[in-house]
Scaffold this active site. Structure first.
Site, PDB file in Angstrom:
ATOM      1  N   ASP A   9      61.488  58.834  35.408  1.00 39.23           N
ATOM      2  CA  ASP A   9      61.704  57.485  34.872  1.00 39.23           C
ATOM      3  C   ASP A   9      62.402  57.633  33.516  1.00 39.23           C
ATOM      4  OD1 ASP A   9      61.367  54.595  34.627  1.00 39.23           O
ATOM      5  OD2 ASP A   9      59.833  55.011  33.139  1.00 39.23           O
ATOM      6  N   SER A  10      62.847  56.487  32.986  1.00 39.32           N
ATOM      7  CA  SER A  10      63.447  56.493  31.651  1.00 39.32           C
ATOM      8  C   SER A  10      62.387  56.735  30.583  1.00 39.32           C
ATOM      9  CB  SER A  10      64.108  55.143  31.390  1.00 39.32           C
ATOM     10  OG  SER A  10      63.112  54.134  31.353  1.00 39.32           O
ATOM     11  N   TYR A  41      66.824  52.401  29.577  1.00 43.18           N
ATOM     12  CA  TYR A  41      68.027  52.514  30.411  1.00 43.18           C
ATOM     13  C   TYR A  41      68.608  51.127  30.710  1.00 43.18           C
ATOM     14  CZ  TYR A  41      67.300  57.466  31.804  1.00 43.18           C
ATOM     15  OH  TYR A  41      67.185  58.831  31.849  1.00 43.18           O
ATOM     16  N   GLY A  42      67.751  50.122  30.659  1.00 41.07           N
ATOM     17  CA  GLY A  42      68.139  48.777  31.088  1.00 41.07           C
ATOM     18  C   GLY A  42      69.455  48.251  30.531  1.00 41.07           C
ATOM     19  N   CYS A  72      62.056  54.441  38.714  1.00 39.46           N
ATOM     20  CA  CYS A  72      62.699  53.578  37.720  1.00 39.46           C
ATOM     21  C   CYS A  72      63.648  52.681  38.514  1.00 39.46           C
ATOM     22  CB  CYS A  72      63.478  54.452  36.741  1.00 39.46           C
ATOM     23  SG  CYS A  72      64.505  53.523  35.585  1.00 39.46           S
ATOM     24  N   ASN A  73      63.459  51.391  38.394  1.00 41.67           N
ATOM     25  CA  ASN A  73      64.313  50.467  39.158  1.00 41.67           C
ATOM     26  C   ASN A  73      65.764  50.543  38.712  1.00 41.67           C
ATOM     27  OD1 ASN A  73      62.349  48.400  40.734  1.00 41.67           O
ATOM     28  ND2 ASN A  73      61.383  49.143  38.878  1.00 41.67           N
ATOM     29  N   THR A  74      65.956  50.654  37.392  1.00 41.60           N
ATOM     30  CA  THR A  74      67.318  50.695  36.854  1.00 41.60           C
ATOM     31  C   THR A  74      68.060  51.922  37.405  1.00 41.60           C
ATOM     32  OG1 THR A  74      66.309  49.791  34.855  1.00 41.60           O
ATOM     33  CG2 THR A  74      68.615  50.444  34.703  1.00 41.60           C
ATOM     34  N   GLU A 151      56.938  51.207  25.608  1.00 44.53           N
ATOM     35  CA  GLU A 151      57.202  52.563  25.095  1.00 44.53           C
ATOM     36  C   GLU A 151      56.500  52.814  23.764  1.00 44.53           C
ATOM     37  OE1 GLU A 151      58.668  55.290  26.357  1.00 44.53           O
ATOM     38  OE2 GLU A 151      59.042  54.293  28.260  1.00 44.53           O
ATOM     39  N   CYS A 183      60.396  46.417  37.361  1.00 46.26           N
ATOM     40  CA  CYS A 183      60.581  47.470  36.358  1.00 46.26           C
ATOM     41  C   CYS A 183      59.237  48.174  36.300  1.00 46.26           C
ATOM     42  CB  CYS A 183      60.920  46.859  35.001  1.00 46.26           C
ATOM     43  SG  CYS A 183      60.890  48.076  33.658  1.00 46.26           S
ATOM     44  N   THR A 184      59.267  49.498  36.419  1.00 43.63           N
ATOM     45  CA  THR A 184      57.985  50.206  36.525  1.00 43.63           C
ATOM     46  C   THR A 184      57.191  50.186  35.217  1.00 43.63           C
ATOM     47  OG1 THR A 184      59.205  52.264  36.170  1.00 43.63           O
ATOM     48  CG2 THR A 184      58.651  51.696  38.446  1.00 43.63           C
ATOM     49  N   HIS A 185      57.797  49.735  34.141  1.00 46.42           N
ATOM     50  CA  HIS A 185      57.043  49.573  32.887  1.00 46.42           C
ATOM     51  C   HIS A 185      56.136  48.328  32.914  1.00 46.42           C
ATOM     52  CE1 HIS A 185      59.933  52.447  31.231  1.00 46.42           C
ATOM     53  NE2 HIS A 185      59.237  52.484  30.102  1.00 46.42           N
TER      54      HIS A 185
END
Ligand code: DGL
Length: 270
Positions: A9-10, A41-42, A72-74, A151, A183-185
């Site tokens: 992931d980012s 990354y978005g 990570c979706n992005t 983050e 978004c996995t966040h």
């Protein structure tokens, strides 16, 4: 040597998928990479996200994983096809699993999606949802302010609740009956998001469905881990190792309390 499932992931977002993999598949060893030095990354171009994703995948390949999960979706929107065509091991993303979970959850056919600017701009969710169910009505909204909060570990701060509320302003009063956390966040902010959306809207995280897909693929390939020994998970990040470790320990809690874990910082040159 036990071949691991590599998850990337980012930043810390993919831990939401890692946690579910640990829960559903406790024998599996996980090698996780969070690109915390270059998150988010978005807002980046899809070309740049593809280059970063490829760098991480090239790094992870040295561990000879049996599978790569782009959690990570992005990065899934920007690089899944490219990376899966390059490798011979299975590579999966999180967009199709999220779309599948939403289609099975919606009763009205009105599905909301929130994600990064990159993910929403790519149209990947709308395409995946319509491929499954052509008449679904998709309402999407980019929420660029949320990833930086996660983050920094600010899941429960008072300002977080306000920012979540503002981010969801446009989507909260629509007809949707389920909302994909694209978004996995975002599962880190599940409580605030649910509060703002109200309990008539079901929140969909792709983590469960992604873990199920991993399980199915490994089962079909006869590659599920069989040893009863605890796997030793490895966690890498490219930025501040202490913040990453703190967030990971808090989020994964039980799942890693009794498991040996290796932490490492590893940076890329841009
Ligand atoms: N977890 C990533 C995703 O699912 C976060 C994106 C970001 O770094 O902006 O899209």
């Amino acid at each position: 040597m036990q071949h691991a499932i590599a998850i990337l992931d980012s930043g810390v977002g993919g831990l939401t998928v890692a946690k579910e993999v640990m829960r559903q598949l406790p024998r599996e060893k996980i090698i996780y990479f969070g690109d915390t030095a270059r998150t988010p990354y978005g807002p980046r171009s899809s070309d740049q996200v593809r280059v970063f994703t490829e760098q991480i995948v090239d790094y992870l390949i040295q561990f000879e994983p049996k599978m790569i999960v782009i959690a990570c979706n992005t990065a899934t929107a920007a690089a899944l096809t490219y990376i899966s065509e390059k490798l011979t091991i299975p590579v999966i993303g999180v967009i199709h699993p999220g779309a599948r979970a939403a289609i099975s959850a919606t009763k009205t056919g009105d599905v909301g999606v929130i994600g990064t600017v990159g993910t929403i701009g790519s149209g990947a969710y709308t395409a995946a949802l319509k491929e499954l169910s052509p008449y679904v009505n998709v309402i999407s909204e980019a929420c660029p302010l949320l990833v930086p909060l996660v983050e920094q570990g600010l899941f429960r701060a008072a300002e977080t609740r306000n920012i979540v509320e503002r981010s969801l302003e446009n989507i909260r009063d629509t007809s949707i009956d389920c909302l994909i956390l694209g978004c996995t966040h975002y599962p880190f902010l599940m409580d605030s998001i649910q509060e703002v959306m109200g309990d008539k809207v079901k929140l969909i995280s792709s983590a469960d469905e992604t873990a199920r897909e991993i399980s199915t693929i490994l089962y079909e390939k006869g590659q599920l881990a069989k040893s009863d020994e605890s796997p030793v998970h490895q966690f890498f990040c490219s930025g501040d190792g202490e913040i990453f470790k703190k967030i990971a320990n808090e989020w994964l809690g039980e799942q890693i309390r009794r498991t040996p874990v290796v932490w490492q910082v590893s940076t890329f040159e841009e």
